[in-house]
Design an enzyme around this catalytic site. Structure first.
Site, PDB file in Angstrom:
ATOM      1  N   SER A   1      -5.083  57.477 -47.510  1.00 56.45           N
ATOM      2  CA  SER A   1      -6.026  56.497 -46.957  1.00 56.45           C
ATOM      3  C   SER A   1      -7.409  57.129 -46.906  1.00 56.45           C
ATOM      4  O   SER A   1      -7.577  58.189 -46.308  1.00 56.45           O
ATOM      5  CB  SER A   1      -5.620  56.114 -45.530  1.00 56.45           C
TER       6      SER A   1
ATOM      7  N   ARG B   1      -4.931  59.860 -35.851  1.00 54.50           N
ATOM      8  CA  ARG B   1      -5.503  60.714 -36.908  1.00 54.50           C
ATOM      9  C   ARG B   1      -6.520  61.695 -36.323  1.00 54.50           C
ATOM     10  O   ARG B   1      -7.573  61.950 -36.933  1.00 54.50           O
ATOM     11  CB  ARG B   1      -6.176  59.856 -37.998  1.00 54.50           C
TER      12      ARG B   1
ATOM     13  N   GLU C   1     -11.425  58.587 -43.228  1.00 53.77           N
ATOM     14  CA  GLU C   1     -10.336  59.377 -42.671  1.00 53.77           C
ATOM     15  C   GLU C   1     -10.296  60.725 -43.395  1.00 53.77           C
ATOM     16  O   GLU C   1      -9.963  61.754 -42.815  1.00 53.77           O
ATOM     17  CB  GLU C   1      -9.036  58.610 -42.879  1.00 53.77           C
TER      18      GLU C   1
HETATM   19  N1  EPU Z   1      -3.040  45.317 -46.769  1.00 49.21           N
HETATM   20  C1  EPU Z   1      -3.543  44.376 -47.635  1.00 49.21           C
HETATM   21  N2  EPU Z   1      -4.097  44.813 -48.804  1.00 49.21           N
HETATM   22  C2  EPU Z   1      -4.155  46.130 -49.147  1.00 49.21           C
HETATM   23  C3  EPU Z   1      -3.631  47.099 -48.245  1.00 49.21           C
HETATM   24  C4  EPU Z   1      -3.084  46.662 -47.063  1.00 49.21           C
HETATM   25  O1  EPU Z   1      -3.512  43.180 -47.372  1.00 49.21           O
HETATM   26  O2  EPU Z   1      -4.677  46.444 -50.211  1.00 49.21           O
HETATM   27  C5  EPU Z   1      -2.403  44.863 -45.511  1.00 49.21           C
HETATM   28  C6  EPU Z   1      -0.887  45.079 -45.590  1.00 49.21           C
HETATM   29  O3  EPU Z   1      -0.235  43.974 -46.161  1.00 49.21           O
HETATM   30  C7  EPU Z   1      -0.515  45.248 -44.140  1.00 49.21           C
HETATM   31  C8  EPU Z   1      -1.752  45.929 -43.555  1.00 49.21           C
HETATM   32  O4  EPU Z   1      -2.837  45.676 -44.446  1.00 49.21           O
HETATM   33  O5  EPU Z   1      -0.356  44.001 -43.511  1.00 49.21           O
HETATM   34  C9  EPU Z   1      -1.561  47.410 -43.347  1.00 49.21           C
HETATM   35  O6  EPU Z   1      -1.249  48.037 -44.600  1.00 49.21           O
HETATM   36  P1  EPU Z   1      -0.120  49.169 -44.738  1.00 49.21           P
HETATM   37  O7  EPU Z   1       1.095  48.755 -43.999  1.00 49.21           O
HETATM   38  O8  EPU Z   1      -0.002  49.529 -46.161  1.00 49.21           O
HETATM   39  O9  EPU Z   1      -0.687  50.389 -43.905  1.00 49.21           O
HETATM   40  P2  EPU Z   1      -2.170  50.916 -43.648  1.00 49.21           P
HETATM   41  O10 EPU Z   1      -2.598  50.508 -42.286  1.00 49.21           O
HETATM   42  O11 EPU Z   1      -3.045  50.512 -44.783  1.00 49.21           O
HETATM   43  C10 EPU Z   1      -1.400  53.143 -42.534  1.00 49.21           C
HETATM   44  C11 EPU Z   1      -1.760  54.596 -42.691  1.00 49.21           C
HETATM   45  C12 EPU Z   1      -0.996  55.214 -43.862  1.00 49.21           C
HETATM   46  C13 EPU Z   1       0.503  55.041 -43.616  1.00 49.21           C
HETATM   47  C14 EPU Z   1       0.799  53.537 -43.472  1.00 49.21           C
HETATM   48  C15 EPU Z   1       2.246  53.267 -43.122  1.00 49.21           C
HETATM   49  C16 EPU Z   1      -4.013  54.889 -41.827  1.00 49.21           C
HETATM   50  C17 EPU Z   1      -5.466  55.077 -42.161  1.00 49.21           C
HETATM   51  N3  EPU Z   1      -3.194  54.735 -42.877  1.00 49.21           N
HETATM   52  O12 EPU Z   1      -1.908  52.490 -43.704  1.00 49.21           O
HETATM   53  O13 EPU Z   1      -1.292  56.618 -43.874  1.00 49.21           O
HETATM   54  O14 EPU Z   1       1.259  55.594 -44.671  1.00 49.21           O
HETATM   55  O15 EPU Z   1      -0.008  52.989 -42.391  1.00 49.21           O
HETATM   56  O16 EPU Z   1       2.485  53.593 -41.786  1.00 49.21           O
HETATM   57  O17 EPU Z   1      -3.660  54.901 -40.649  1.00 49.21           O
HETATM   58  C18 EPU Z   1      -2.799  58.257 -44.729  1.00 49.21           C
HETATM   59  O18 EPU Z   1      -3.106  58.499 -43.551  1.00 49.21           O
HETATM   60  O19 EPU Z   1      -3.326  58.886 -45.705  1.00 49.21           O
HETATM   61  C19 EPU Z   1      -1.833  57.200 -45.006  1.00 49.21           C
HETATM   62  C20 EPU Z   1      -1.506  56.841 -46.236  1.00 49.21           C
END
Ligand code: EPU
Length: 344
Positions: A228, A160, A324
């Protein structure tokens, strides 16, 4: 040059009400020399679709909304090379490239915003990021008034992050050149995509990515948000291991040697903050990493909620979250602590 002041509400996906002293839609490159001269000495803010921004005060300078359009395709022996103007919508580009039989961008479907914004934070999702395809970025240097071409290495892409968030903030992105290799391999590492199996087509991957995003991430047209709100924090591996002992279900990802990345959404969720509200702002109930506007939220509500989230996560896990989303005050970019210090 005659400038017109305007509401920024249609130009930020949070749907926050804020104003800009002057706002111009940039539809032709030919507008730039004149604009550049007329706006000398004014604060400048370049916007795409405002999908990663929080306005914390009325903007006192010129907001330039990039609406430059056009896609030029060149066929190389082993790849399709797409030169895309900065004002094109990112998701439409993904769909268009797939319809042309040029796979590669499918994991990045439904990311809100413009092509011009995509290199700034090196957009990424489901195991793929822009840096893998970005060959070149063309920009207008607001300091010198000249056009500049950046190779992928010059862009210094990180998680990012890129040079356009740091030393090159005064550059307006004119176009992004993407190289899509003709030999295509699906990227299926992420759970819901792995279920598709190695025979999956790019269109199937795209559909699954869209369904996954729609299930978890709120549609800004329905519920204002900027994706995010926080980055996934990186900590030293010893700290990640200690946390994992205390919280065995914590998702931990290896990054560079000695460092590990934690899922911020999980930390916020475990801190019991899903659904928490301050005024009209809330923590999304399906994906805790997203802050939403339930209607009538002010930027102060969002800032106070962000502070609450950061404080609770730090108390419980000893991990400090960094936003972010980019924050803009009256003159330009600010950060959470500074914006909080300005609250009455
Ligand atoms: N999780 C929870 N509870 C929640 C949210 C997440 O337990 O409320 C757990 C999920 O179960 C999973 C882990 O946390 O095990 C990661 O969650 P998720 O796969 O939804 O992805 P993220 O790390 O929260 C990142 C990016 C997103 C992108 C997704 C998919 C960042 C800051 N965010 O989210 O990007 O779509 O991965 O690759 O890196 C963005 O940048 O605006 C964005 C939405």
């Amino acid at each position: 040059m005659q400038f017109t002041s305007a509401s920024l509400a249609p130009y930020n996906t949070f749907g926050l009400t804020q104003t800009a002293e002057q706002l111009v839609l940039l539809t032709e490159r030919e507008q730039l020399p004149h604009l550049w001269q007329a706006a000398q000495g004014m604060p400048l803010l370049v916007m795409g679709e405002g999908s990663n921004v929080l306005f914390t005060a009325p903007f006192t300078g010129l907001v330039l909304v990039n609406r430059l359009k056009g896609i030029t395709v060149t066929e190389a022996e082993d790849a399709w090379v797409l030169k895309v103007e900065g004002g094109e919508n990112w998701h439409q580009l993904v769909c268009w490239s797939l319809a042309q039989g040029m796979p590669g961008l499918e994991n990045l479907a439904l990311i809100p915003g413009t092509v011009g914004a995509s290199p700034i934070q090196n957009i990424g999702a489901y195991g793929v990021e822009l840096a893998q395809f970005c060959q070149q970025v063309e920009s207008f240097d607001w300091h010198s008034g000249e056009t500049h071409v950046w190779s992928a290495a010059d862009c210094a892409f990180g998680y990012r992050d890129s040079v356009f968030k740091r030393g090159a903030r005064h550059h307006l992105i004119l176009s992004v050149t993407l190289r899509l290799p003709k030999v295509w391999q699906p990227v299926l590492g992420y759970g819901p995509l792995a279920e598709l199996g190695e025979q999956a087509t790019a269109l199937q991957v795209c559909d699954r990515v869209c369904a996954t995003r729609q299930a978890k991430l709120p549609d800004p047209a329905v519920l204002g948000n900027a994706g995010s709100f926080f980055k996934n924090p990186t900590v030293v591996t010893a700290q990640a291991e200690a946390l994992k002992l205390a919280w065995p279900t914590l998702p931990v990802f290896a990054t560079t040697p000695g460092r590990s990345k934690l899922a911020a959404g999980w930390l916020i969720d475990k801190a019991g903050l899903k659904g928490a509200r301050v005024g009209g702002a809330g923590v999304h109930t399906e994906q805790a990493l997203v802050l939403v506007n339930h209607g009538g939220a002010t930027s102060d509500d969002v800032l106070r909620l962000a502070a609450l989230v950061r404080e609770r996560v730090e108390q419980l896990f000893g991990v400090r979250l960094e936003p972010e989303v980019r924050m803009m005050n009256g003159e330009g970019e600010t950060h959470l602590d500074e914006a909080l210090a300005c609250l009455s």
